[in-house]
Structure formats: structure tokens, C-alpha cells
Design a protein around this motif. Structure first.
Motif, PDB file in Angstrom:
ATOM      1  N   GLU A  59       3.727   4.048   7.185  1.00 41.04           N
ATOM      2  CA  GLU A  59       2.389   4.518   6.825  1.00 41.04           C
ATOM      3  C   GLU A  59       1.955   5.668   7.722  1.00 41.04           C
ATOM      4  N   LEU A 109       4.098   8.819   7.060  1.00 40.44           N
ATOM      5  CA  LEU A 109       3.716   9.539   5.844  1.00 40.44           C
ATOM      6  C   LEU A 109       2.476  10.400   6.074  1.00 40.44           C
ATOM      7  N   GLN A 110       1.561   9.923   6.923  1.00 40.74           N
ATOM      8  CA  GLN A 110       0.379  10.724   7.245  1.00 40.74           C
ATOM      9  C   GLN A 110       0.776  12.031   7.909  1.00 40.74           C
ATOM     10  N   ASN A 163       3.304  14.046   5.079  1.00 38.40           N
ATOM     11  CA  ASN A 163       2.579  14.551   3.903  1.00 38.40           C
ATOM     12  C   ASN A 163       3.526  15.168   2.861  1.00 38.40           C
ATOM     13  N   GLY A 172       1.662   6.721  -6.776  1.00 41.74           N
ATOM     14  CA  GLY A 172       0.577   7.621  -7.150  1.00 41.74           C
ATOM     15  C   GLY A 172       0.946   9.087  -7.021  1.00 41.74           C
ATOM     16  N   ARG A 173       1.953   9.388  -6.221  1.00 45.53           N
ATOM     17  CA  ARG A 173       2.387  10.772  -6.019  1.00 45.53           C
ATOM     18  C   ARG A 173       3.738  11.060  -6.684  1.00 45.53           C
ATOM     19  N   TRP A 222       1.143   4.249  -2.747  1.00 40.82           N
ATOM     20  CA  TRP A 222       1.015   5.647  -2.325  1.00 40.82           C
ATOM     21  C   TRP A 222       2.138   6.473  -2.926  1.00 40.82           C
ATOM     22  N   PHE A 223       3.365   5.942  -2.835  1.00 39.51           N
ATOM     23  CA  PHE A 223       4.514   6.643  -3.431  1.00 39.51           C
ATOM     24  C   PHE A 223       4.352   6.775  -4.947  1.00 39.51           C
ATOM     25  N   GLN A 264       0.839  -1.205   0.000  1.00 40.40           N
ATOM     26  CA  GLN A 264       0.000   0.000   0.000  1.00 40.40           C
ATOM     27  C   GLN A 264       0.875   1.256   0.000  1.00 40.40           C
ATOM     28  N   ASN A 265       1.941   1.228   0.802  1.00 39.78           N
ATOM     29  CA  ASN A 265       2.876   2.365   0.810  1.00 39.78           C
ATOM     30  C   ASN A 265       3.485   2.572  -0.568  1.00 39.78           C
ATOM     31  N   ARG A 266       3.846   1.472  -1.207  1.00 45.31           N
ATOM     32  CA  ARG A 266       4.475   1.558  -2.526  1.00 45.31           C
ATOM     33  C   ARG A 266       3.518   2.199  -3.533  1.00 45.31           C
TER      34      ARG A 266
END
Length: 284
Positions: free
Chosen positions: A164, A167-168, A171, A91-92, A88-89, A84-86
Motif C-alpha cells: 500500500e 503504491l503511494q 503511482n 479500479g485502475r 485499487w488495482f 483494499q490493494n486489490r
């Protein structure tokens, strides 16, 4: 206690060095966790500090009576969150690097020098991992970049859940770099996927050239090895060629940079690699 590496369930904390705010990531060892046995059985249970239930005792008796290979995927929950973290990275459009070394190898010094030298070219944010204190986070904060500190208590590594949560709080912006400075340890951090793009192992010339063959999993898992403090080579007994030979013996594909964060020697090669990685990420 973690059956993978032996670190305890003590609370981990995440701290903002700017505000001083600190929050607990894990509950006092009572949160449910999962064991996957060699026969494929998945067991989820909790611990209490007041007493140990008979069922938990039986579970642990079964676990510890069996030889468990660290190569087995007993980290299913961690790996799921890492994936999920991967995402997230990705996607940004963020390049995430997991920086690992033994204590005192020079991770923080190299990191602060890198941030200061590249601040006009790259936007870098940092997740700092240590067992205690926010000392390193304060050093990073002094560069002007965004940073959060994760204190693992007696834990010997960061895990995907900590990242995770970090990162919240952090940001980080789109199209940037996140540097994850792991807890100083040449064993367990290599075993835990955080969702990073690449693992980077940092080795100083004060440690001994045989570290790659003493801790092969760390060097096998890393795509990059940065040999630091080379300005000290005239004063220490360290065979650079032998160290490189050992590293390539363990990992023939590892890329090696020799640098001094103090004098700046070799940093241009590291910076060129880093900026090119960010550029390539934008193309994908």
C-alpha cells in the motif's frame, strides 16, 4: 515478533532509487498489532523494547502454549489491506503479479529482460522487496521503468501494508502492469496476500527438481511456475520432467514456462501469456 513466520518487528523502509529518499514504514516495533487465537479471541497490543508488560507476557504465554495452524486466518489486518490493494488495482485496470522465489533464482534478471523486451507493448512498474540495499532497484531503474525499493530489515517477506505504501510512492499509471518482486524466500511470501492478481513462483535449474514437494505451499499458492536458467541444463543435474511432475502433483492447475533470460529461449511463451492477461483484464 510475528507469530505467523517469526520475522521481527524491525523497521521496514521504502526507498526511491532515483532521489535516494528513504522513509520508515513501521515504528520500532511499538505499533499495535493483532493476534487471533484459535478460540476466535482477537487481542490487540503493542510491544516496547524497554520492558515487557505482564499483560503482554500473559498474552504471549497463551498464544505460544497453543498449537497454531498457519492455515488459520490469523492475518485479518493484512487481508483487509490486501483487499483494499486489490480494489485499487482493479479500479485502475492494473495487472499485479507477485513474483516469488528463493534467493538467486533469477527474478531480477528475468524481470529486467521482460521489461526491456516488452517496453513498447506494456507499461510496467516495479515494487522491489529485499531485506537491505537498493541494488536490484537500480538494475530495474536502468531499464527506464518506474520502481520503488522496500527494505524489510530482518523481515522475510512483503506484506499488504508495505505494498500500500509502495503504491503511494510508485503511482503506477492506468492500464499497466505492476510487478512485485518479493523477498527471496520459498516459505513466508506465499502466506501473505498482497492484493495481487496472481502469484508467480520462479525456480531455477540450479536449485533441485524437488523444490515443489519440499515447499508445497509456495507452489500450491502460485498460478504460474517459471523454470529459469534452462541454458545451464547441460551443466547441472536437474530432471525437468521430474520437477514438472512434482509441481503438478502439488498443484494440478499450475501453468509452467521454461525460459532462459540470458539466451531468450522460451520467453516468447511467457510474453504471450503476460500480454494476453493484460488484454483480458481490459475486457473485463
Amino acid at each position: 515478533m510475528c507469530v505467523t513466520c517469526g520475522c521481527s518487528d524491525d523497521n521496514a523502509k521504502i526507498a526511491n532509487p532515483e532521489t535516494g529518499e528513504a522513509v520508515t514504514i513501521n515504528s520500532n516495533g511499538n505499533s499495535p498489532h493483532t493476534h487471533t487465537l484459535p478460540d476466535g479471541t482477537v487481542i490487540t497490543h503493542s510491544h516496547t523494547h524497554d520492558h515487557i508488560h505482564d499483560e503482554a507476557s500473559q498474552i504471549h504465554a497463551k498464544i505460544h502454549s497453543t498449537t497454531i495452524s498457519l492455515e488459520q486466518d490469523i492475518l485479518a489486518k493484512n487481508n483487509l489491506i490486501a483487499a483494499q490493494n486489490r480494489g485499487w488495482f482493479k479500479g485502475r485496470n492494473i495487472l499485479a503479479l507477485n513474483l516469488m522465489s528463493s534467493p538467486g533464482a533469477g527474478k531480477t534478471t528475468l524481470l529486467t529482460r521482460t521489461i526491456n523486451d516488452l517496453k513498447d507493448q506494456l507499461t510496467i512498474s516495479v515494487i522491489e522487496g529485499d531485506q537491505e540495499t537498493i541494488n536490484d532497484a537500480k538494475k530495474i531503474q536502468a531499464t527506464g521503468c518506474k520502481v520503488v525499493q522496500i527494505n524489510t530489515g530482518t523481515g522475510c517477506h512483503l506484506d499488504a501494508t508495505m505494498i500500500e505504501r509502495g503504491l503511494q510512492k510508485l503511482n503506477p499509471p492506468l492500464d499497466s502492469v505492476v510487478m512485485i518482486e518479493n523477498v527471496g524466500n520459498l516459505v513466508c511470501p506465499a502466506l501473505f496476500d498482497l492484493g495481487e492478481n496472481l502469484k508467480v513462483v520462479i525456480l531455477s535449474v540450479t536449485e533441485g527438481e524437488d523444490k515443489p514437494i519440499k515447499y508445497p505451499h509456495m507452489f500450491r499458492a502460485s498460478e504460474i511456475m517459471i523454470l529459469t536458467k534452462i541454458d545451464l541444463l547441460p551443466y547441472v543435474q536437474f530432471d525437468v520432467e521430474k520437477c514438472i511432475e512434482y509441481a503438478q502433483q502439488v498443484n494440478p492447475h499450475i501453468q509452467i514456462f521454461q525460459v532462459s533470460a540470458l539466451t531468450g529461449t522460451g520467453l516468447e511463451n511467457w510474453y504471450e501469456w503476460l500480454t494476453q492477461k493484460v488484454a483480458n483484464l481490459s475486457i473485463i
